[in-house]
Design an enzyme around this catalytic site. Structure first.
Site, PDB file in Angstrom:
ATOM      1  CG  ASP A  15      36.892  43.766  44.666  1.00  0.00           C
ATOM      2  OD1 ASP A  15      35.957  43.286  45.324  1.00  0.00           O
ATOM      3  OD2 ASP A  15      37.991  43.190  44.529  1.00  0.00           O
ATOM      4  CD  GLU A  17      40.526  40.379  45.827  1.00  0.00           C
ATOM      5  OE1 GLU A  17      40.608  39.497  46.710  1.00  0.00           O
ATOM      6  OE2 GLU A  17      39.550  40.487  45.053  1.00  0.00           O
ATOM      7  CG  HIS A 163      38.507  35.593  43.880  1.00  0.00           C
ATOM      8  ND1 HIS A 163      37.472  36.025  44.681  1.00  0.00           N
ATOM      9  CD2 HIS A 163      38.135  34.373  43.407  1.00  0.00           C
ATOM     10  CE1 HIS A 163      36.530  35.104  44.719  1.00  0.00           C
ATOM     11  NE2 HIS A 163      36.891  34.099  43.962  1.00  0.00           N
ATOM     12  CG  ASP A 168      37.006  40.060  41.318  1.00  0.00           C
ATOM     13  OD1 ASP A 168      37.238  39.352  40.318  1.00  0.00           O
ATOM     14  OD2 ASP A 168      37.212  39.688  42.485  1.00  0.00           O
TER      15      ASP A 168
END
Length: 488
Positions: A15, A17, A163, A168
């Site tokens: 993941d 960000e 987040h 996550d």
């Protein structure tokens, strides 16, 4: 990351960000954090992990809105490494492995490719991609609402989504395990978990003791295994009518994951290894006029279609899902239209899972074709509403503002061919002598298609009318089965 090494059999759940660019800012997304865990595909257990904050080139790109999304401030990353300093680590984790994550096909994968492009390096290539958003939407239904990670985590009582990349990723894996367990139980114990069985048990119990409350009935009826069970109204018109089909056993999601066979509602999004190792080639094969496309079986011209016999029934896809067919006289609608003019060649605006442009060409739609497709579009949209879909319906026919004409988009799907990718659409070139050459591509080559489908070119198109409902967008897709280009 312990146990890592490029090209392993582990699944790389990851993941990212990023900054959130404002409208009209002209900025793209900048990576702020990357997190990944390596998971054994046979036992779905974590065997290694890695995460790092990343300093963007321009700290001012971290806006207030971006901070509200993930809590990462400019001060947080000011002393962290730039992406070029951690690119080797990210590459070694991702390259040659199967990638997994929630909505990674349309977001995280693209951000990784952009980040490597910015530092002038070739990006890592996946062995396969498991995007759990379309996968779970297809297999698990919409019982968790919009199927976002936060909604799924709340549904299973896993807490709030943080987040942050590594948190996550681990939540994503837990959600996947929970969904797989529910589907396994439902497939193994269909009588115990079905609504009808629960209702029968409740009625029998109430008949035995009309005054006694049925303890535990309400929680059972509201359990995850039954929230999506509902009756789709059967209507008498052509849209929304239900075609009964025999029930089929639910596919085993765990087995599906282990074998890394993912097809998230888009058959063209086949994920390959590093297909760039083979140069694209194209050869031409001349075929006799007698084998020409005018006799392509099962395809009808617009004049042959009676719109009163077009229907868009809702067909059960499995015990927990459905799909919408577009039929003419109870047969799948397949159309052919001669002499269409190309308005725009293959677009490169949208990418598939492997980072290749999705190939669509825009052609003009004559009045008779527009009439047939307009009926298909209206009926399928009604069926979509009846089925309870929350997706936004995208019109099939595009009206040109600069003229009084209409246009449609023809989709050219790409499929895997060993270590390469080829078009599943048959492509021909028709000479003035009416002889035709079949264009055979040994590899994916969108540049070559650009030179073929130039604006103003004329073609004969044979295409299927299919519906889609993918990531909150629904509509009709015209899938080209055969395209015949007219040589000037």
């Amino acid at each position: 990351m312990e146990g890592r090494g490029g090209g392993g059999e582990e699944i790389a759940f990851f993941d990212v960000e990023t900054t959130v660019p404002g409208r009209g800012s002209g900025r793209g997304h900048s990576l702020l954090e990357f997190g990944a865990i390596l998971v054994c595909p046979r036992r779905l257990v974590e065997v290694g992990s890695y995460s790092t904050l990343i300093r963007p080139t321009d700290l001012s790109a971290i806006s207030a809105f971006s901070i509200r999304c993930n809590g990462i401030t400019a001060e947080t990353v000011a002393s962290k490494p730039f992406f070029r300093e951690v690119a080797d680590e990210v590459f070694s984790i991702l390259h040659g492995r199967a990638w997994a994550g929630h909505n990674i096909a349309r977001f995280d994968c693209l951000r990784i490719r952009e980040a490597f492009a910015e530092i002038g390096r070739a990006p890592p290539e996946p062995k396969g991609i498991i995007d759990t958003l379309p996968l779970l939407t297809q297999r698990f239904g919409r019982r968790a609402g919009d199927m976002k990670m936060a909604s799924l985590a709340s549904y299973f009582g896993l807490g709030q989504q943080k987040h942050r990349s590594l948190d996550d990723v681990r939540m994503n894996l837990e959600v996947l395990k929970y969904c797989a367990t529910v589907l396994f139980l439902e497939a193994s114990l269909p009588d115990v978990l079905s609504i009808n069985s629960l209702n029968e048990n409740t009625i029998a119990r109430n008949q035995r003791d009309a005054t006694a409350p049925c303890e535990g009935t309400t929680p059972m009826l509201n359990s995850p295994s039954n929230l999506f069970c509902k009756t789709i109204p059967d209507v008498n018109d052509r849209a929304g009518s239900i075609i009964p089909v025999p029930e089929k056993d639910c596919s085993d999601l765990i087995s599906h994951i282990e074998q890394i066979r993912i097809d998230p509602l888009q058959q063209d999004a086949a994920v390959l290894g590093n297909s760039a190792t083979k140069p694209p080639e194209m050869v031409c094969t001349t075929i006799p006029t007698s084998e020409g496309c005018s006799g392509f079986a099962g395809f009808q011209e617009p004049e042959e279609i009676s719109t009163q016999y077009i229907s868009a029934p809702i067909v059960p896809f499995s015990k927990w899902g459905h799909k919408i067919l577009v039929l003419h006289r109870d047969c799948p609608l397949q159309l052919c239209c001669m002499g269409l003019r190309v308005q725009f060649g293959p677009t490169k605006k949208f990418m598939d899972h492997a980072g290749r442009p999705k190939l669509n060409i825009v052609v003009d739609a004559p009045e008779n074709l527009s009439e047939v497709l307009g009926v298909c579009d209206r009926l399928a949209q009604i069926s979509s509403q009846i089925s309870g879909s929350r997706s936004e319906w995208r019109p099939l026919i595009m009206k040109n503002s600069y003229s009084n004409s209409s246009s449609i988009r023809l989709h050219i799907p790409v499929m895997a061919n060993g270590d390469a990718a080829i078009y599943s659409t048959e492509l021909y070139q028709k000479e003035p002598s009416r002889n035709m050459q079949k264009l055979v591509f040994s590899n994916y080559d969108d540049v070559k298609l650009d030179s073929l489908f130039v604006p103003g070119a004329t073609l004969d198109a044979y295409f299927c009318v299919e519906t889609y409902d993918y990531q909150l967008h629904a509509g009709i897709r015209l899938v080209a089965k055969r395209l015949v280009l007219h040589s000037k």
